[in-house]
Design a protein around this motif. Structure first.
Motif, PDB file in Angstrom:
ATOM      1  N   SER A  82      -1.418  -1.486  -6.770  1.00  0.00           N
ATOM      2  CA  SER A  82      -2.800  -1.076  -6.503  1.00  0.00           C
ATOM      3  C   SER A  82      -2.881  -0.484  -5.098  1.00  0.00           C
ATOM      4  O   SER A  82      -2.192  -0.921  -4.179  1.00  0.00           O
ATOM      5  CB  SER A  82      -3.764  -2.253  -6.646  1.00  0.00           C
ATOM      6  N   LYS A  83      -3.722   0.527  -4.955  1.00  0.00           N
ATOM      7  CA  LYS A  83      -3.879   1.161  -3.647  1.00  0.00           C
ATOM      8  C   LYS A  83      -4.414   0.154  -2.624  1.00  0.00           C
ATOM      9  O   LYS A  83      -4.039   0.198  -1.458  1.00  0.00           O
ATOM     10  CB  LYS A  83      -4.796   2.375  -3.744  1.00  0.00           C
TER      11      LYS A  83
ATOM     12  N   GLY B  34      -3.274   8.118   1.690  1.00  0.00           N
ATOM     13  CA  GLY B  34      -3.211   8.984   0.513  1.00  0.00           C
ATOM     14  C   GLY B  34      -2.534  10.307   0.808  1.00  0.00           C
ATOM     15  O   GLY B  34      -1.693  10.781   0.031  1.00  0.00           O
ATOM     16  N   ILE B  35      -2.884  10.913   1.928  1.00  0.00           N
ATOM     17  CA  ILE B  35      -2.274  12.195   2.298  1.00  0.00           C
ATOM     18  C   ILE B  35      -0.781  12.026   2.505  1.00  0.00           C
ATOM     19  O   ILE B  35       0.034  12.802   1.984  1.00  0.00           O
ATOM     20  CB  ILE B  35      -2.953  12.767   3.566  1.00  0.00           C
ATOM     21  N   ARG B  36      -0.389  10.990   3.249  1.00  0.00           N
ATOM     22  CA  ARG B  36       1.037  10.752   3.530  1.00  0.00           C
ATOM     23  C   ARG B  36       1.819  10.439   2.248  1.00  0.00           C
ATOM     24  O   ARG B  36       2.936  10.914   2.075  1.00  0.00           O
ATOM     25  CB  ARG B  36       1.214   9.613   4.532  1.00  0.00           C
ATOM     26  N   MET B  37       1.227   9.626   1.374  1.00  0.00           N
ATOM     27  CA  MET B  37       1.917   9.277   0.122  1.00  0.00           C
ATOM     28  C   MET B  37       2.131  10.521  -0.734  1.00  0.00           C
ATOM     29  O   MET B  37       3.202  10.704  -1.322  1.00  0.00           O
ATOM     30  CB  MET B  37       1.127   8.229  -0.656  1.00  0.00           C
ATOM     31  N   LYS B  38       1.130  11.378  -0.808  1.00  0.00           N
ATOM     32  CA  LYS B  38       1.264  12.595  -1.614  1.00  0.00           C
ATOM     33  C   LYS B  38       2.260  13.560  -0.987  1.00  0.00           C
ATOM     34  O   LYS B  38       2.975  14.256  -1.710  1.00  0.00           O
ATOM     35  CB  LYS B  38      -0.096  13.223  -1.842  1.00  0.00           C
TER      36      LYS B  38
ATOM     37  N   GLU C 225       2.662   9.565  -6.835  1.00  0.00           N
ATOM     38  CA  GLU C 225       1.515   9.891  -7.677  1.00  0.00           C
ATOM     39  C   GLU C 225       0.564   8.712  -7.770  1.00  0.00           C
ATOM     40  O   GLU C 225       0.985   7.558  -7.737  1.00  0.00           O
ATOM     41  CB  GLU C 225       1.982  10.250  -9.084  1.00  0.00           C
ATOM     42  N   ASP C 226      -0.715   9.037  -7.930  1.00  0.00           N
ATOM     43  CA  ASP C 226      -1.701   7.993  -8.111  1.00  0.00           C
ATOM     44  C   ASP C 226      -2.381   8.151  -9.463  1.00  0.00           C
ATOM     45  O   ASP C 226      -2.311   9.202 -10.086  1.00  0.00           O
ATOM     46  CB  ASP C 226      -2.727   7.983  -6.980  1.00  0.00           C
ATOM     47  N   LYS C 227      -2.995   7.060  -9.902  1.00  0.00           N
ATOM     48  CA  LYS C 227      -3.668   7.051 -11.201  1.00  0.00           C
ATOM     49  C   LYS C 227      -4.842   6.091 -11.127  1.00  0.00           C
ATOM     50  O   LYS C 227      -4.765   5.059 -10.459  1.00  0.00           O
ATOM     51  CB  LYS C 227      -2.685   6.604 -12.288  1.00  0.00           C
TER      52      LYS C 227
ATOM     53  N   PHE D 279      -4.125   3.120  -8.494  1.00  0.00           N
ATOM     54  CA  PHE D 279      -2.749   2.664  -8.321  1.00  0.00           C
ATOM     55  C   PHE D 279      -1.854   3.779  -7.800  1.00  0.00           C
ATOM     56  O   PHE D 279      -2.099   4.956  -8.076  1.00  0.00           O
ATOM     57  CB  PHE D 279      -2.158   2.241  -9.681  1.00  0.00           C
ATOM     58  N   TRP D 280      -0.799   3.383  -7.113  1.00  0.00           N
ATOM     59  CA  TRP D 280       0.343   4.254  -6.886  1.00  0.00           C
ATOM     60  C   TRP D 280       1.306   3.926  -8.016  1.00  0.00           C
ATOM     61  O   TRP D 280       1.638   2.757  -8.225  1.00  0.00           O
ATOM     62  CB  TRP D 280       0.993   3.981  -5.521  1.00  0.00           C
TER      63      TRP D 280
END
Length: 102
Positions: A35-36, A61-65, A70-72, A83-84
């Motif tokens: 979970s985020k 979020g920016i760094r993860m992308k 991916e998120d959902k 979630f990631w």
């Protein structure tokens, strides 16, 4: 003080600590997700323990992308959870069950 390479590495780790956090705490697993909220809480705890500034949902979020994660979003009992996907905690006892995302 160290070599120029050592100083560059330390600067990068302090300016963008997410890759190091992921390397030590997360592993790829196509059937899992985190979970985020949980990810942010653990990451910000890590930052605090290392005397670094906490990061917002947007920054994370920016760094993860940028790192191609991916998120959902899914809805469980009228509540939307983000979630990631494709990752789990190396300490997998506390990762969210993969059966939730279908």
């Amino acid at each position: 003080v160290g070599t120029l390479e050592d100083r560059k590495k330390k600067y990068e780790e302090r300016s963008n600590p997410l890759p190091k956090f992921i390397e030590h705490n997360v592993e790829y697993d196509a059937d899992s997700h985190i979970s985020k909220w949980d990810f942010k809480e653990r990451f910000n705890t890590y930052l605090k323990q290392n005397n670094l500034r906490a990061q917002s949902d947007t920054e994370i979020g920016i760094r993860m992308k940028e790192l191609d994660y991916e998120d959902k979003r899914i809805t469980v009992d009228t509540k939307t959870i983000r979630f990631w996907v494709g990752i789990r905690w190396k300490d997998s006892k506390i990762s969210v069950s993969s059966e939730v995302v279908q």
